[in-house]
Design a protein around this motif. Structure first.
Motif: not given
Length: 695
Positions: A391-415
């Motif tokens: 659960p903690t690993i998955f939480l940090y993974s999603v947090q990382q994706l969201v933070s990258q999206m907020q910073a304009g550096k991330g790419v949201w997965p198609d699926d």
């Protein structure tokens, strides 16, 4: 004495150490220390050396390996003596009995090989007495500082031979090392070169085995005289030490050193040699050294005597290199180490992130692989700990994706189904598939009226993770919807078949207490409704779906899309309106025919939709809409008469021209049933008209 008898002798010896008898039939000339470093190999390897090459350093007679072991024990005792008896700080303790056995065996063989054992004094009892701090008479005695008695000084002769002459008490105390410029101490290992310069053993070893342009420095660091033979000797000496440690581990009687850096340094230095035999030995030693190093690290962490390193990339590299071992048993042990190594790596990473000493890596593929390997372990304790980390690993993974999206550096997965699955695991604190699927199926029930996760789903043992996961849900839903909109707009993706969850999530985001989230949700909400309508209409035209019985939500989507501030969205919604209205009226008529009296009391909306459908730019739709009008008129008049008959309506409409117009239209229907029923209804209409006029 054959190698098969050696284990029996060792077993009987109380010290656990014994030297076999020297082969008396071997002439002295074959025992001298030559370029190969040892006498010729026996015809067959010892039976207790599995998984090692057929040639080279490891395939030596038992007596040679035991002599090397004895020398190491003597060296350890020398360190104990220099530490004035403080054995705990000088490594494993070597008893007087062990030392006596080693010295006795070596001095008996010294006459056969002056080169190999020239640094050991002939009088073993006297040396033992000195090491014990007592003379032969029992009185205290100290070593003489002005001569080298206990530590060897190797002297390279002027000839081209690789043999090393015996040091004759060379005085070095007070002299200076030509490499590091520090004075020699009584306990230093000193080397005297053929050019008569003195160096610390380690200083000269580092110099002669240092790689410069992929070659070693085979010359004196002071006068530049060639010292190739001495460099090769030091390399062989280091290889002998590493080989002995590995051999002891293979025989399950050795202890891996706490700090094994010097072992790797020895192998690296040996890599500077051009000797093919040494290269072959290095290739055989590397996997074994890596295996024992990693295994020791894991055992230290398991017992709490060591911590996992911050940068553990070298551990994974060593373990991958250890997979090249040819011995099946050791290869199986290497594979068994992988889950433990992966688990400790993940645990350390989590602790570093929670303490704020490390950020989540941008590329998390290694983390996912390590988690999978730890969960696939055959050890239940490792599997349990890995699942607890999930659960903690998955939480940090999603947090990382969201933070990258907020910073304009991330790419949201198609699926992005995996993103929602990870978030649900973090939310519930478990990877139970039933609960995860339940969270998706009851998506609306997870939220309160303010768009936050309902408190009823909180896990008391996972409060922190629960709160962080629930806070991420609005952002994940927003980025998922935005990415879907962009994919559909670009023509890279079609609208999903099930859109109720997406639109429901967007509706909650529109009403989010976070103004930024609500504003972004409102910006894409009309477009989402438009795409949902387009998908519904396209499916109806293709005959792949049926119109819903209760279509209020479809008309609500049409209203929202038409109210968009984006003129393009509003225009597309208006173009869809005739089709939506046509399918709505047609579905209502089919329901009326199937279920009876379900016509609304106020059917003004039905006529509005019918007129819209009849005004469609599509001639086919307009024609079909006009064909629906007689049936609509009949059911409208029938509803009016039915209400009058049941007393639900007390007055006939004052202007009933529309009633007669509709009834006339119904009587002209191409549907014989509708036409017949319309004609049968006319007397009732006339009755209520006359009754109304009389009143």
């Amino acid at each position: 004495m054959s190698s098969e008898i050696v284990p029996e002798i060792r077993e009987k010896n109380s010290t656990g150490f014994a030297l076999p008898e020297w082969p008396t039939s071997t002439p002295e000339s074959t025992l001298r220390l030559s370029g190969g470093g040892f006498p010729p190999d026996p015809p067959t390897p010892p039976p207790f050396m599995p998984g090692l090459p057929d040639k080279g350093l490891f395939n030596r007679p038992d007596w040679q390996l035991d002599c090397l072991s004895a020398l190491l024990r003597i060296g350890q005792r020398l360190k104990q003596w220099l530490c004035d008896g403080y054995h705990s700080t000088c490594g494993p303790f070597v008893s007087d009995t062990d030392l006596s056995a080693a010295l006795a065996g070596i001095t008996q063989k010294r006459a056969f090989n002056r080169s190999l054992f020239s640094q050991v004094p002939l009088d073993a009892p006297e040396l033992l007495a000195q090491l014990s701090g007592k003379g032969l008479s029992g009185h205290g005695q100290v070593h003489q500082p002005e001569t080298v008695l206990l530590y060897p000084v190797f002297m390279l002769p002027q000839s081209d031979s690789n043999d090393f002459e015996e040091a004759q008490g060379v005085e070095y105390v007070g002299e200076t090392c030509r490499a590091c410029r520090n004075n020699f101490e009584e306990s230093d290992d000193v080397v005297k070169t053929s050019c008569l310069h003195l160096f610390h053993m380690d200083c000269l070893k580092r110099w002669l085995t240092k790689e410069v342009n992929l070659k070693g420095n085979h010359f004196c660091p002071y006068c530049r005289q060639d010292q190739s033979a001495l460099g090769d000797f030091l390399i062989q000496k280091g290889m002998q030490e590493v080989a002995h440690i590995v051999t002891e581990m293979l025989l399950e009687r050795g202890i891996w050193p706490e700090n094994d850096r010097y072992i790797y340094e020895g192998l690296i230095r040996a890599g500077a040699s051009n000797d093919p035999a040494i290269a072959e030995q290095i290739r055989a030693l590397w996997p074994l050294v890596n295996f024992y190093s990693v295994r020791h690290r894991v055992s230290q962490v398991q017992s709490g005597r060591a911590t996992w390193p911050d940068n553990d990339g070298h551990i994974f590299l060593e373990l991958r290199m250890a997979e090249g071992i040819n011995d099946p048993d050791i290869a199986e042990q290497v594979r068994a180490l992988w889950p433990s190594v992966c688990l400790y790596s993940l645990q350390h990473l989590m602790s570093q992130i929670e303490a704020g000493r490390r950020a989540w890596p941008d590329d998390e593929r290694d983390i996912a692989l390590r988690l999978r390997m730890a969960q696939d372990s055959n050890v239940p304790a490792i599997v349990k700990q890995a699942r607890a980390l999930k659960p903690t690993i998955f939480l940090y993974s999603v947090q990382q994706l969201v933070s990258q999206m907020q910073a304009g550096k991330g790419v949201w997965p198609d699926d992005d189904r995996g993103v929602f699955e990870m978030l649900n695991v973090a939310l519930f604190g478990t990877d139970d598939h039933f609960l995860v699927s339940l969270s998706v199926g009851l998506n609306v029930g997870l939220y309160g009226t303010d768009g936050t996760i309902a408190e009823a789903w909180r896990d008391g043992d996972n409060v922190a993770t629960f709160e962080q996961a629930s806070a991420l849900y609005p952002l994940v839903n927003l980025y998922s919807a935005q990415h879907l909109m962009s994919q559909v707009q670009a023509g890279k993706r079609s609208w999903p078949g099930v859109q109720s969850d997406l639109l429901g999530s967007l509706w909650r985001l529109v009403n989010s207490p976070d103004p930024a989230i609500a504003e972004q949700a409102r910006a894409i909400y009309p477009l989402a409704n438009l795409y949902a309508l387009q998908y519904q209409v396209s499916q109806m035209r293709a005959g792949r779906e049926t119109w819903p019985d209760d279509d209020w939500h479809i008309h609500e989507k049409l209203r929202i899309a038409k109210a968009s501030n984006d003129l393009a969205i509003a225009e597309q919604a208006e173009a869809l309106e005739p089709l939506v209205n046509f399918y709505s009226v047609r579905n209502l008529l089919s329901l009326r025919q199937a279920w009876g009296d379900i016509w609304p009391n106020d059917d003004s909306d039905i006529y509005t939709r019918l007129r819209s459908a009849q005004g469609s730019d599509d001639p086919a739709i307009a024609e079909q809409a006009r064909a629906l009008e007689p049936a609509v008129n009949f059911y409208s008049v029938q509803k009016l008469v039915s209400r009058m008959q049941k007393g639900l309506r007390t007055s006939w409409p004052e202007d009933d021209n529309n009633v007669y117009v509709r009834l006339s239209s119904a009587g002209k229907s191409t549907d014989p049933t509708i036409a017949h029923q319309a004609r049968a209804l006319k007397p009732l209409v006339d009755h209520y008209k006359i009754q109304s006029s009389g009143n």
